[in-house]
Design a protein around this motif. Structure first.
Motif, PDB file in Angstrom:
ATOM      1  N   GLU A  98       0.825  -1.210   0.000  1.00  0.00           N
ATOM      2  CA  GLU A  98       0.000   0.000   0.000  1.00  0.00           C
ATOM      3  C   GLU A  98       0.857   1.257   0.000  1.00  0.00           C
ATOM      4  O   GLU A  98       0.553   2.230  -0.699  1.00  0.00           O
ATOM      5  CB  GLU A  98      -0.939  -0.003   1.204  1.00  0.00           C
ATOM      6  CG  GLU A  98      -1.862   1.214   1.231  1.00  0.00           C
ATOM      7  CD  GLU A  98      -2.965   1.120   2.265  1.00  0.00           C
ATOM      8  OE1 GLU A  98      -3.510   2.184   2.641  1.00  0.00           O
ATOM      9  OE2 GLU A  98      -3.293  -0.003   2.695  1.00  0.00           O
TER      10      GLU A  98
ATOM     11  N   SER B  18     -14.885 -12.566   6.611  1.00  0.00           N
ATOM     12  CA  SER B  18     -14.483 -11.590   5.594  1.00  0.00           C
ATOM     13  C   SER B  18     -15.494 -11.520   4.465  1.00  0.00           C
ATOM     14  O   SER B  18     -15.835 -10.434   3.977  1.00  0.00           O
ATOM     15  CB  SER B  18     -13.102 -11.955   5.046  1.00  0.00           C
ATOM     16  OG  SER B  18     -12.756 -11.146   3.947  1.00  0.00           O
ATOM     17  N   SER B  19     -16.010 -12.658   4.048  1.00  0.00           N
ATOM     18  CA  SER B  19     -16.961 -12.695   2.927  1.00  0.00           C
ATOM     19  C   SER B  19     -18.262 -11.981   3.256  1.00  0.00           C
ATOM     20  O   SER B  19     -18.951 -11.487   2.361  1.00  0.00           O
ATOM     21  CB  SER B  19     -17.247 -14.145   2.534  1.00  0.00           C
ATOM     22  OG  SER B  19     -17.927 -14.824   3.581  1.00  0.00           O
TER      23      SER B  19
ATOM     24  N   ASP C  70     -16.441  -7.691   4.470  1.00  0.00           N
ATOM     25  CA  ASP C  70     -15.537  -6.915   3.622  1.00  0.00           C
ATOM     26  C   ASP C  70     -16.205  -6.509   2.316  1.00  0.00           C
ATOM     27  O   ASP C  70     -16.823  -7.345   1.631  1.00  0.00           O
ATOM     28  CB  ASP C  70     -14.263  -7.715   3.343  1.00  0.00           C
ATOM     29  CG  ASP C  70     -13.442  -7.947   4.598  1.00  0.00           C
ATOM     30  OD1 ASP C  70     -13.620  -7.174   5.562  1.00  0.00           O
ATOM     31  OD2 ASP C  70     -12.619  -8.882   4.612  1.00  0.00           O
ATOM     32  N   LEU C  71     -16.051  -5.228   1.977  1.00  0.00           N
ATOM     33  CA  LEU C  71     -16.723  -4.677   0.799  1.00  0.00           C
ATOM     34  C   LEU C  71     -15.779  -4.439  -0.370  1.00  0.00           C
ATOM     35  O   LEU C  71     -16.237  -4.277  -1.501  1.00  0.00           O
ATOM     36  CB  LEU C  71     -17.413  -3.359   1.175  1.00  0.00           C
ATOM     37  CG  LEU C  71     -18.452  -3.423   2.300  1.00  0.00           C
ATOM     38  CD1 LEU C  71     -18.985  -2.033   2.600  1.00  0.00           C
ATOM     39  CD2 LEU C  71     -19.587  -4.370   1.929  1.00  0.00           C
ATOM     40  N   ASN C  72     -14.466  -4.376  -0.111  1.00  0.00           N
ATOM     41  CA  ASN C  72     -13.520  -4.066  -1.181  1.00  0.00           C
ATOM     42  C   ASN C  72     -12.159  -4.677  -0.866  1.00  0.00           C
ATOM     43  O   ASN C  72     -11.973  -5.346   0.162  1.00  0.00           O
ATOM     44  CB  ASN C  72     -13.398  -2.553  -1.370  1.00  0.00           C
ATOM     45  CG  ASN C  72     -13.097  -1.822  -0.058  1.00  0.00           C
ATOM     46  OD1 ASN C  72     -12.218  -2.226   0.694  1.00  0.00           O
ATOM     47  ND2 ASN C  72     -13.847  -0.765   0.221  1.00  0.00           N
ATOM     48  N   GLY C  73     -11.209  -4.426  -1.753  1.00  0.00           N
ATOM     49  CA  GLY C  73      -9.883  -5.000  -1.591  1.00  0.00           C
ATOM     50  C   GLY C  73      -9.175  -4.549  -0.341  1.00  0.00           C
ATOM     51  O   GLY C  73      -8.458  -5.334   0.301  1.00  0.00           O
ATOM     52  N   ASN C  74      -9.362  -3.272   0.027  1.00  0.00           N
ATOM     53  CA  ASN C  74      -8.714  -2.778   1.252  1.00  0.00           C
ATOM     54  C   ASN C  74      -9.235  -3.500   2.478  1.00  0.00           C
ATOM     55  O   ASN C  74      -8.467  -3.825   3.396  1.00  0.00           O
ATOM     56  CB  ASN C  74      -8.939  -1.268   1.387  1.00  0.00           C
ATOM     57  CG  ASN C  74      -8.096  -0.465   0.419  1.00  0.00           C
ATOM     58  OD1 ASN C  74      -7.045  -0.923  -0.022  1.00  0.00           O
ATOM     59  ND2 ASN C  74      -8.552   0.733   0.075  1.00  0.00           N
ATOM     60  N   ASP C  75     -10.555  -3.748   2.512  1.00  0.00           N
ATOM     61  CA  ASP C  75     -11.137  -4.481   3.640  1.00  0.00           C
ATOM     62  C   ASP C  75     -10.558  -5.890   3.723  1.00  0.00           C
ATOM     63  O   ASP C  75     -10.257  -6.400   4.813  1.00  0.00           O
ATOM     64  CB  ASP C  75     -12.660  -4.566   3.495  1.00  0.00           C
ATOM     65  CG  ASP C  75     -13.356  -3.236   3.774  1.00  0.00           C
ATOM     66  OD1 ASP C  75     -12.692  -2.327   4.287  1.00  0.00           O
ATOM     67  OD2 ASP C  75     -14.561  -3.124   3.471  1.00  0.00           O
ATOM     68  N   ILE C  76     -10.407  -6.549   2.565  1.00  0.00           N
ATOM     69  CA  ILE C  76      -9.865  -7.911   2.542  1.00  0.00           C
ATOM     70  C   ILE C  76      -8.417  -7.905   3.025  1.00  0.00           C
ATOM     71  O   ILE C  76      -7.995  -8.782   3.787  1.00  0.00           O
ATOM     72  CB  ILE C  76      -9.980  -8.514   1.127  1.00  0.00           C
ATOM     73  CG1 ILE C  76     -11.464  -8.713   0.762  1.00  0.00           C
ATOM     74  CG2 ILE C  76      -9.238  -9.842   1.046  1.00  0.00           C
ATOM     75  CD1 ILE C  76     -11.695  -9.110  -0.674  1.00  0.00           C
ATOM     76  N   ASN C  77      -7.651  -6.898   2.599  1.00  0.00           N
ATOM     77  CA  ASN C  77      -6.265  -6.787   3.073  1.00  0.00           C
ATOM     78  C   ASN C  77      -6.212  -6.616   4.585  1.00  0.00           C
ATOM     79  O   ASN C  77      -5.335  -7.168   5.266  1.00  0.00           O
ATOM     80  CB  ASN C  77      -5.562  -5.621   2.386  1.00  0.00           C
ATOM     81  CG  ASN C  77      -5.159  -5.946   0.957  1.00  0.00           C
ATOM     82  OD1 ASN C  77      -5.163  -7.121   0.557  1.00  0.00           O
ATOM     83  ND2 ASN C  77      -4.824  -4.936   0.181  1.00  0.00           N
TER      84      ASN C  77
ATOM     85  N   LYS D  29     -13.660  -1.684  11.603  1.00  0.00           N
ATOM     86  CA  LYS D  29     -14.019  -2.993  11.046  1.00  0.00           C
ATOM     87  C   LYS D  29     -13.089  -4.089  11.550  1.00  0.00           C
ATOM     88  O   LYS D  29     -13.520  -5.219  11.794  1.00  0.00           O
ATOM     89  CB  LYS D  29     -13.978  -2.941   9.508  1.00  0.00           C
ATOM     90  CG  LYS D  29     -15.293  -2.531   8.863  1.00  0.00           C
ATOM     91  CD  LYS D  29     -15.273  -2.798   7.372  1.00  0.00           C
ATOM     92  CE  LYS D  29     -16.622  -2.495   6.744  1.00  0.00           C
ATOM     93  NZ  LYS D  29     -16.613  -2.753   5.284  1.00  0.00           N
TER      94      LYS D  29
END
Length: 505
Positions: free
Chosen positions: A46, A83-84, A87-94, A116
């Motif tokens: 990042e 997470s599924s 999480d709403l986007n890639g940053n949340d998954i990271n 979160k």
């Protein structure tokens, strides 16, 4: 111990401009305790996505001061399921992958200000390993009292004109409030009272409150306020330091609201800085609710209000939400507290024979509104919302005149099933008057009767304290030879009689 630092912690720490001063206190403790500061490969990714090549170069040099995790824990199992759903986007998954390192046990603690991440930690049952900065500072100050100079911190009441306006502490206010300029507004308040706190001669907390009557205009607030007498929290900022100064300042706010007989407290606040987000979380914890928006030239501020009507229905399950009010329907218990610990735990309950200067509110357990009482009482059937009358034991040989009822608390929770000494220490140390050594003695005093914990809220102190003779004459403690050694239930009428005596002019 390996401490993993979330991406935003690293960004704020290594930025050229100080964005979050709390980070400085955090890193002081990490260095003082020689803890290993870890950084995740996703954080490096990042940082490298920054469009400014010079910034990227500088950041890559600075992150050499951290231990870069060589591998990433397998992202599988329950954390993927959570997470599924969240999480709403890639940053949340990271963020979930960073959290996964502590979930899989590859690091001991994760420090993050991300809401979160803390929600996911709670769902994974690892909240005790995931800290916000303030909570981590509270943990390390409680666990390492020998490394803390408690004399450096105290709440004071000063005129605005006595506070150094040029202090960088006020820079965020200067940025947020330019119409009219903050400095001009501050200078016009030179003869008004503020509450402040200094740490190593550096301003670390500031509070200004004002009373507004029914005729106050609120045309810039939507939805509009109805006419009420209110207390406004005008200026409120606390930097993280682990000393629970935020709670101490809330006590000042609530005490003033009671004294002025207001029916509502409100605050307008931006939410664009970490300390503002933390302050909002603190206010919500103590019963403030989002009301609407205040629109000015400075932008849109969120408006939070706390109902302060004395006839409000008391929340017995979560008494913080309706604090400082108490229920007339809950049970009442009287319990003794020894002189040596009384004013340490209940700093507003001074006796005339004690000097306030000896009890400056500069330790976490003094500042906290949520406190711990340790007991081996046979009576353990307390529940949330119950009331506690604290009885300060008297002088040997003259207890009948010097023993007095001083304070009322509200039970928040009772913990009786404590598995071992380590758990006991962890539950007590942040809000108890006892050192670790004293706590160990309490735990090991009688292996057949382990102590239990009552978490309570410090509600109020009696202005006039009934002594043991009065308590005996009026049937609260009918037999002075049979003094309560632990919690003893008293009647609602006893509670009323004590209050009538104490508050009688």
């Amino acid at each position: 111990m390996r401490i993993l630092l979330d991406t935003n912690i690293i960004i704020h720490r290594e930025a050229s401009k100080v964005i979050n001063p709390d980070i400085g206190y955090l890193f002081q403790w990490l260095d003082k305790l020689k803890l290993e500061k870890c950084i995740h490969p996703l954080t490096v990714e990042e940082l490298n996505r920054n469009k400014d090549a010079e910034t990227v170069k500088t950041m890559n040099i600075k992150i050499g001061n951290y231990h870069l995790l060589k591998t990433q824990a397998p992202f599988e199992g329950k954390i993927v399921e959570i997470s599924s759903k969240i999480d709403l986007n890639g940053n949340d998954i990271n963020d979930s992958k960073i959290l996964n390192e502590v979930y899989q046990g590859r690091v001991d603690i994760l420090i993050s200000e991300d809401k979160k991440i803390h929600t996911k930690a709670q769902l994974l049952n690892i909240s005790e390993k995931v800290f916000k900065i303030d909570a981590f500072l509270e943990k390390v100050t409680a666990e390492n009292p020998a490394l803390v100079d408690y004399k450096i911190l105290a709440v004071k009441k000063l005129y605005f004109g006595e506070v150094k306006l040029a202090d960088p502490f006020f820079d965020s206010f200067r940025e947020d409030y330019q119409y009219p300029p903050f400095d001009g507004w501050f200078n016009k308040k030179s003869d008004e009272i503020s509450y402040v706190c200094f740490q190593n001669d550096v301003l670390s907390a500031f509070l200004f409150i004002k009373i507004e009557n029914e005729g106050e205009p609120y045309s810039d607030i939507a939805p509009p306020f109805v006419a009420k007498k209110r207390l406004k929290i005008g200026t409120f900022k606390v930097t993280s330091n682990g000393f629970k100064i935020g709670e101490r300042f809330l006590k000042i706010i609530f005490d003033n609201a009671l004294k002025q007989k207001v029916t509502e407290i409100y605050v307008t606040i931006f939410d664009k800085r970490p300390e503002q987000e933390r302050l909002i979380a603190l206010l919500e914890e103590w019963g403030f609710k989002f009301h609407g928006i205040k629109s000015t030239k400075n932008g849109e501020e969120k408006v939070y209000v706390k109902d302060f009507n004395r006839d409000t229905q008391i929340n017995l399950e979560f008494p913080k939400l309706t604090y400082p009010f108490i229920s007339k329907e809950s049970n009442v218990f009287i319990v003794p507290i020894y002189q040596a610990y009384h004013t340490e735990l209940l700093p507003d309950s001074f006796l005339r024979t004690e000097s306030p200067k000896d009890f400056v509110e500069n330790e976490p357990h003094r500042n906290a509104l949520s406190k711990v009482y340790i007991s081996r009482s046979y009576e353990r059937n307390l529940k949330s919302g119950d009331r506690i009358v604290f009885y300060r034991t008297g002088d040997p040989g003259n207890a009948i005149h010097t023993g007095v009822a001083t304070t009322v608390g509200i039970v928040e929770s009772v913990i009786t099933d404590i598995k071992d000494e380590a758990t006991f220490l962890a539950l007590c140390r942040k809000r108890s008057v006892f050192s670790d050594e004293e706590l160990k003695k309490h735990w090991n005093y009688n292996k057949y009767s382990r102590p239990f914990i009552v978490n309570f809220l410090y509600s109020f102190s009696y202005p006039k304290r009934p002594n043991l003779k009065w308590l005996n004459d009026n049937g609260v403690i009918p037999d002075i030879l049979d003094m309560p050694r632990g919690f003893r239930k008293i009647s609602q009428q006893d509670f009323i009689n004590i209050a009538n005596y104490s508050f009688r002019q």
